[in-house]
Design an enzyme around this catalytic site. Structure first.
Site, PDB file in Angstrom:
ATOM      1  CD  GLU A  22      -2.405   2.135  -6.600  1.00  0.00           C
ATOM      2  OE1 GLU A  22      -3.128   3.052  -5.742  1.00  0.00           O
ATOM      3  OE2 GLU A  22      -1.146   2.147  -6.423  1.00  0.00           O
ATOM      4  CG  LEU A 303      -3.363 -12.272   2.732  1.00  0.00           C
ATOM      5  CD1 LEU A 303      -2.491 -11.487   3.679  1.00  0.00           C
ATOM      6  CD2 LEU A 303      -4.097 -13.286   3.420  1.00  0.00           C
ATOM      7  CG  HIS A 333      -3.385  -1.402  -4.306  1.00  0.00           C
ATOM      8  ND1 HIS A 333      -2.309  -2.000  -3.546  1.00  0.00           N
ATOM      9  CD2 HIS A 333      -3.161  -0.042  -4.042  1.00  0.00           C
ATOM     10  CE1 HIS A 333      -2.165  -1.105  -2.647  1.00  0.00           C
ATOM     11  NE2 HIS A 333      -2.198  -0.008  -2.986  1.00  0.00           N
TER      12      HIS A 333
END
Length: 366
Positions: A22, A303, A333
């Site tokens: 990313e 998370l 990500h």
């Protein structure tokens, strides 16, 4: 791997491509953190190549400077707009530090950078940080997410992270202030990896609105919209307006906290000039519904990104361990973060995705 090979590996710089995956700032932050953890130099090129404004911005420079301060590192390329950096760490030192970002850059990202090496210090070497800048920023973990969702997982590993919000900081004014206390594992103990495969049953949930410097009706409308969608009420203390100082704004963060038997998740939506209060609330509800749809997932996508690094640190310090978690989504990500971790640590991630509402599974082992 022989002892001589291990020594040579420790001397070799890890070269990272900042356009990988990313292509954001997480590559830099994880690279800095693990360079300090392992003592291996970091050379990174094409920094933030995937962003509209590539290169180092103020908040990224703050991360570099903070990492250099706690490790006595030698740094080349630490300039605004720089797309390449060389970072050679020295020994990490626990202690009392102050890290400030001019403007509203996220100071929570600075914490994310220095936490891993400070958490791995010998028992009793506590670090206390005063962080200044943005505390509630889009594209960064806000304070309440780290306090309620992330810090309990640090404690579950065997260390501790205590956070105190002194003052909120929103874009563009900034000026937020947070105190953080980082406590390594106790004497004779090490970080312990764990499995987090289920969230358990829902214990409680509530929404709250931070809207300093804005008309009162903004918070009221956002909470009313969330309440109608979730079946929550003010009387049951499920809809809360958080007291803030007017000069902490203008800013707007709408948060939803879901406390489950095995963890707590926090979701955040930020107000924008182009969005009505109702649109902000509907966007947050949509994100929460997407998480709830994956009933067998322990954690949400944000998370998951944070937990991958925590479990990798535990596995790294105690070979033979493994840890796993389920999540509602594996984002680019998270995949990029796992790839960077593997470049530094002798660990391997196995990511198993499932179709439809089934949870994905991420496992890390040495």
């Amino acid at each position: 791997m022989t002892e001589a090979q291990e020594e040579q590996r420790a001397l070799d710089a890890v070269e990272l491509d900042g356009s990988q995956g990313e292509g954001g700032g997480q590559i830099l932050r994880t690279g800095l953190a693990l360079s300090m953890v392992t003592g291996r130099p970091l050379a990174i090129a094409k920094i933030r190549a995937g962003r509209a404004k590539p290169g180092l911005m103020r908040q990224h420079l703050a991360c570099v400077h903070a990492a250099a301060e706690i490790s006595g590192a030698q740094v080349e390329g630490a300039e605004l707009g720089s797309q390449s950096l060389r970072f050679v760490p020295g020994p990490v030192r626990a202690g009392d530090y102050r890290f400030a970002i001019a403007g509203a850059g996220s100071c929570m990202l600075v914490l994310q950078t220095v936490l891993p090496p400070l958490l791995l210090q010998p028992a009793g070497q506590v670090s206390r940080l005063r962080l200044s800048g943005g505390t509630h920023n889009p594209m960064a973990p806000p304070f309440h997410f780290l306090e309620r969702a992330f810090a309990p997982l640090v404690r579950r590993l065997g260390g501790d992270l205590q956070l105190v919000l002194r003052r909120c900081g929103f874009y563009p004014a900034g000026g937020g202030e947070v105190d953080a206390t980082i406590v390594p594992a106790a004497e004779g103990a090490r970080l312990q990896a764990f499995d987090l495969l289920s969230r358990g049953h829902l214990l409680a949930g509530h929404a709250e609105c931070l809207a300093p410097g804005l008309p009162r009706h903004v918070a009221a409308r956002e909470l009313e919209t969330v309440g109608a969608a979730m079946g929550w009420s003010v009387e049951a203390e499920q809809l809360r307006t958080v007291p803030t100082r007017q000069n902490e704004g203008p800013g707007n963060a709408l948060l939803m906290t879901l406390a489950y038997a095995h963890l707590t998740e926090v979701f955040t939506a930020f107000g924008e000039k182009t969005l009505s209060a109702e649109q902000v609330a509907h966007g947050l509800v949509k994100e929460v519904r997407a998480f709830q749809k994956h009933e067998d997932a322990a954690v949400g996508p944000h998370l998951a990104d944070q937990l991958a690094l925590l479990l990798a640190l535990a596995v790294f310090r105690q070979p033979g361990q493994s840890g796993a978690f389920t999540c509602s989504e594996v984002t680019p990500h998270t995949r990029t973060n796992c790839a960077v971790i593997e470049r530094f640590l002798p660990v391997r991630f196995t990511i198993t995705e499932a179709a439809g509402p089934r949870a994905a599974r991420v496992q890390v082992a040495s």
